[in-house]
Enzyme design. Structure first.
Site, PDB file in Angstrom:
ATOM      1  CE  LYS A   1     -16.761   1.700  -5.445  1.00 32.56           C
ATOM      2  NZ  LYS A   1     -18.077   1.150  -5.421  1.00 32.56           N
TER       3      LYS A   1
ATOM      4  CE  LYS B   1     -10.185  -8.475  -6.499  1.00 36.68           C
ATOM      5  NZ  LYS B   1     -10.453  -8.530  -5.105  1.00 36.68           N
TER       6      LYS B   1
ATOM      7  CE  LYS C   1      -4.125  -1.973   2.051  1.00 32.22           C
ATOM      8  NZ  LYS C   1      -5.273  -1.778   2.930  1.00 32.22           N
TER       9      LYS C   1
HETATM   10  P1  ADP Z   1     -12.187  -4.198  -4.405  1.00 31.87           P
HETATM   11  O1  ADP Z   1     -11.205  -5.252  -4.841  1.00 31.87           O
HETATM   12  O2  ADP Z   1     -13.265  -3.982  -5.402  1.00 31.87           O
HETATM   13  O3  ADP Z   1     -11.525  -2.908  -3.955  1.00 31.87           O
HETATM   14  P2  ADP Z   1     -12.281  -4.841  -1.619  1.00 31.87           P
HETATM   15  O4  ADP Z   1     -10.833  -5.178  -1.699  1.00 31.87           O
HETATM   16  O5  ADP Z   1     -12.711  -3.625  -0.869  1.00 31.87           O
HETATM   17  O6  ADP Z   1     -12.887  -4.797  -3.110  1.00 31.87           O
HETATM   18  O7  ADP Z   1     -13.018  -6.120  -1.051  1.00 31.87           O
HETATM   19  C1  ADP Z   1     -14.012  -6.147  -0.060  1.00 31.87           C
HETATM   20  C2  ADP Z   1     -14.441  -7.597   0.090  1.00 31.87           C
HETATM   21  O8  ADP Z   1     -15.036  -8.063  -1.127  1.00 31.87           O
HETATM   22  C3  ADP Z   1     -13.291  -8.558   0.380  1.00 31.87           C
HETATM   23  O9  ADP Z   1     -13.722  -9.527   1.307  1.00 31.87           O
HETATM   24  C4  ADP Z   1     -13.005  -9.195  -0.967  1.00 31.87           C
HETATM   25  O10 ADP Z   1     -12.470 -10.483  -0.840  1.00 31.87           O
HETATM   26  C5  ADP Z   1     -14.388  -9.234  -1.613  1.00 31.87           C
HETATM   27  N1  ADP Z   1     -14.270  -9.137  -3.081  1.00 31.87           N
HETATM   28  C6  ADP Z   1     -13.863  -8.043  -3.775  1.00 31.87           C
HETATM   29  N2  ADP Z   1     -13.889  -8.278  -5.096  1.00 31.87           N
HETATM   30  C7  ADP Z   1     -14.320  -9.561  -5.257  1.00 31.87           C
HETATM   31  C8  ADP Z   1     -14.581 -10.394  -6.393  1.00 31.87           C
HETATM   32  N3  ADP Z   1     -14.397  -9.949  -7.629  1.00 31.87           N
HETATM   33  N4  ADP Z   1     -15.033 -11.661  -6.181  1.00 31.87           N
HETATM   34  C9  ADP Z   1     -15.225 -12.107  -4.917  1.00 31.87           C
HETATM   35  N5  ADP Z   1     -15.019 -11.385  -3.807  1.00 31.87           N
HETATM   36  C10 ADP Z   1     -14.571 -10.114  -3.948  1.00 31.87           C
END
Ligand code: ADP
Ligand code: NA
Length: 330
Positions: free
Chosen positions: A200, A197, A114
């Site tokens: 956001k 995957k 990070k």
């Molecule tokens: P992003 O990757 O969109 O920023 P976060 O890292 O904030 O999302 O993830 C929040 C939660 O959502 C975590 O527990 C993460 O494992 C789950 N998560 C995020 N993206 C996915 C995905 N594409 N498939 C399954 N779980 C996900």
């Protein structure tokens, strides 16, 4: 309660949860309410480890709570609260800072990742020590299980090390928690780029399903999802990642197994799968959106609910902190 205790933190990220967040995480939180004495908190203390706008942070925190409630978290079956409403997090966090080695904290790979993204000179000390606050978050509730993704495993190890260290030095105080990696949790891919995957930050708008989008926008995104060459509807993540992703989503939302879906689509084309999935998605997001908006439109109810959640959380947290302070000589 005789149920094992679980604790999980949810980031107050901007805007809507996306489908990956819901199917990969929030759904598991809803299920865990039944099997665990579950504590869920929106981690606004963690959110300020990177630059934040106050009005946005406040709005995002409430939006996260409203969506968690809309998704099915039930304040009668779990404890849902905002981290900063429970001052014991910061208080135990300090104690944990004081038993963590500098070298030990420096080995946390999440900080390296990070801070590299932000530029090391811009990264805050708060970002450096956030895993130690996370340790306090978990130990305050004497949690047995911590549902986390693979990327957080190192922080659970740190939690176990610090709990054992404190218990060894000052006497049995903390439950040593175990990671709770949910098996067979769905991983959702970008609708336009099914090798990546859904995310956001990385997905394009057309590849990302926001749960708060207009339902007709969601239906359109599904209908224009990238599929694969050939016509057969078959789960094959390597050869048919687009179709496989759609099957995963439909199976998880509808509860129909993937083999049953494959049998049902024999002789049918991709269009049929997309039409059905669009319908299932619209049936899911329409009430989700309405419920989220209802919570946001009724700030007094939301405040009352969060005050009750914080009170339930503090009853546990204050007892742990009092015992900790006593043990260390305060
Ligand atoms: P992003 O990757 O969109 O920023 P976060 O890292 O904030 O999302 O993830 C929040 C939660 O959502 C975590 O527990 C993460 O494992 C789950 N998560 C995020 N993206 C996915 C995905 N594409 N498939 C399954 N779980 C996900
Ligand atoms: Na419960």
């Amino acid at each position: 309660s005789a149920l094992p205790r679980a604790l999980s933190g949810i980031q107050p990220t901007a805007g809507s949860f996306h489908l990956g967040n819901y199917l990969g995480a929030v759904r598991q939180y809803v299920a865990l309410q039944e099997t665990h004495d579950a504590f869920y908190m929106v981690v606004d203390l963690h959110a300020i480890t990177v630059p934040q706008d106050p009005a946005e942070l406040r709005a995002n925190t409430r939006l996260a709570v409203a969506q968690l409630l809309a998704a099915g978290l039930d304040p009668h079956r779990c404890t849902l609260f905002v981290q900063s409403h429970v001052p014991e997090h910061a208080q135990l966090g300090w104690v944990m800072n004081c038993i963590t080695g500098f070298g030990e904290a420096s080995r946390m790979t999440q900080f390296k990742d990070k801070s590299a993204k932000q530029g090391t000179d811009r990264a805050t000390v708060g970002l450096f020590t956030y895993p130690i606050l996370q340790v306090a978050d978990i130990l305050l509730y004497q949690a047995d299980a911590v549902p986390v993704g693979e990327d957080q495993r190192q922080h659970i190890e740190l939690t176990r090390d610090l709990a054992e260290r404190f218990n060894g030095r000052f006497g049995e105080t903390f439950t040593v928690p175990a990671p709770y990696i949910v098996k067979e949790v769905a991983k959702i891919y970008d609708l336009q780029d099914p090798a990546s995957k859904m995310s956001k930050s990385a997905s394009t708008p057309k590849g990302l399903i926001n749960l708060l989008d207009e339902p007709k926008v969601t239906a359109k995104k599904i209908k224009s999802a990238v599929t694969d060459t050939g016509t057969e509807i078959r789960f094959d993540a390597a050869e048919k990642p687009g179709v496989s992703n759609l099957l995963t989503i439909l199976s998880t939302l509808s509860g129909t197994s993937i083999p049953d879906l494959e049998r049902g689509y024999e002789g049918k084309g991709y269009g049929a799968l997309k039409t059905d999935l669009a319908e299932v998605m619209v049936d899911f997001v329409t009430p989700f959106r309405t419920r989220t908006q209802e919570y946001l439109d009724d700030p007094e109810t939301l405040d009352a609910l969060l005050a009750a959640g914080a009170e339930k959380a503090r009853a546990v947290a204050a007892e742990t902190l009092a015992q900790t302070y006593d043990r260390i000589g305060f």
